[in-house]
Design a protein around this motif. Structure first.
Motif, PDB file in Angstrom:
ATOM      1  N   PRO A 102      -3.792  -5.024   7.673  1.00 39.84           N
ATOM      2  CA  PRO A 102      -2.553  -4.563   7.037  1.00 39.84           C
ATOM      3  C   PRO A 102      -2.822  -3.263   6.281  1.00 39.84           C
ATOM      4  O   PRO A 102      -3.315  -3.274   5.165  1.00 39.84           O
ATOM      5  N   TRP A 103      -2.533  -2.156   6.885  1.00 41.02           N
ATOM      6  CA  TRP A 103      -2.881  -0.855   6.309  1.00 41.02           C
ATOM      7  C   TRP A 103      -1.860  -0.476   5.247  1.00 41.02           C
ATOM      8  O   TRP A 103      -0.840   0.139   5.546  1.00 41.02           O
ATOM      9  N   THR A 104      -2.128  -0.831   3.984  1.00 43.22           N
ATOM     10  CA  THR A 104      -1.177  -0.528   2.915  1.00 43.22           C
ATOM     11  C   THR A 104      -1.811   0.175   1.723  1.00 43.22           C
ATOM     12  O   THR A 104      -1.110   0.813   0.947  1.00 43.22           O
ATOM     13  N   GLY A 105      -3.126   0.061   1.546  1.00 43.60           N
ATOM     14  CA  GLY A 105      -3.783   0.658   0.393  1.00 43.60           C
ATOM     15  C   GLY A 105      -4.437   1.980   0.739  1.00 43.60           C
ATOM     16  O   GLY A 105      -4.950   2.170   1.847  1.00 43.60           O
ATOM     17  N   GLU A 106      -4.391   2.913  -0.193  1.00 45.78           N
ATOM     18  CA  GLU A 106      -5.017   4.214   0.016  1.00 45.78           C
ATOM     19  C   GLU A 106      -6.501   4.028   0.337  1.00 45.78           C
ATOM     20  O   GLU A 106      -7.226   3.354  -0.401  1.00 45.78           O
TER      21      GLU A 106
END
Length: 194
Positions: free
Chosen positions: A70-74
């Motif tokens: 889940p690519w959500t954080g910098e």
């Protein structure tokens, strides 16, 4: 060697253990907040806290790792890590930065560099990263789902040094990054660049 061999999750050794892991057919690993790998260049710091599950990689072999996250954080990142020692390594795969999903590699020989290109259309797909070890180089390719392989990087690498490779993840700016690794395979190295 056989055309393809699955590498059991138990065959690898972590450089730095993740916060948690669950393994069966797949491996789900959760990154420690602040984990990363980088040396000096541009930022002035050294981070040596990535989570890389490594097994030996000889010249003439390749490692493939498939994963979904889940690519959500910098700076969320996952892919393949290849390591000789603390100052000589490469990480290749996906990293979420500046609002985009990037496909790239960091090659480190005392100091790190970074090459990246956007692949936002890969955001919700399973990605496979493949690293082939030649006598003087690492050849990195990647693909989304069963799409075509894309050449990512040709990087110099010491063929005489003992090296290990395998899946990696890091969560530099947040807690809770959980990467689902679905496959870890050893194959013969690619013989051609084109």
């Amino acid at each position: 060697m056989p055309e393809s061999q699955n590498v059991p999750w138990s065959a690898g050794t972590w450089t730095h253990p993740p916060l948690s892991t669950e393994s069966g057919q797949e491996l789900i690993a959760t990154a420690v907040e602040g984990s990363d790998a980088w040396r000096h260049t541009a930022y002035g710091f050294v981070h040596d806290t990535e989570h890389a599950l490594l097994a030996p990689l000889a010249v003439g072999e390749a490692m493939e790792v498939s994963f979904h996250a889940p690519w959500t954080g910098e700076f969320d990142q996952a892919g393949v890590f290849v390591r000789i020692d603390d100052e000589h390594w490469m990480k290749a795969g996906l990293e979420y930065a500046d609002g985009h999903l990037g496909l790239g590699a960091v090659v480190t020989a005392i100091r790190s560099d970074w090459s990246v290109g956007y692949v936002d259309d890969w955001l919700d797909t399973e990605v496979t990263v493949r690293v082939s070890r030649w006598a003087d180089a690492l050849i990195v390719r990647a693909r989304a789902a069963d799409g075509p392989w894309r050449l990512v990087r040709v990087a110099p690498f010491d063929g005489d040094a003992a090296a290990s490779a395998g899946p990696f993840l890091a969560g530099p700016t947040r807690s809770g990054l959980a990467v689902r690794f679905s496959r870890w395979t050893r194959t013969p190295a690619d013989t051609d660049l084109h």
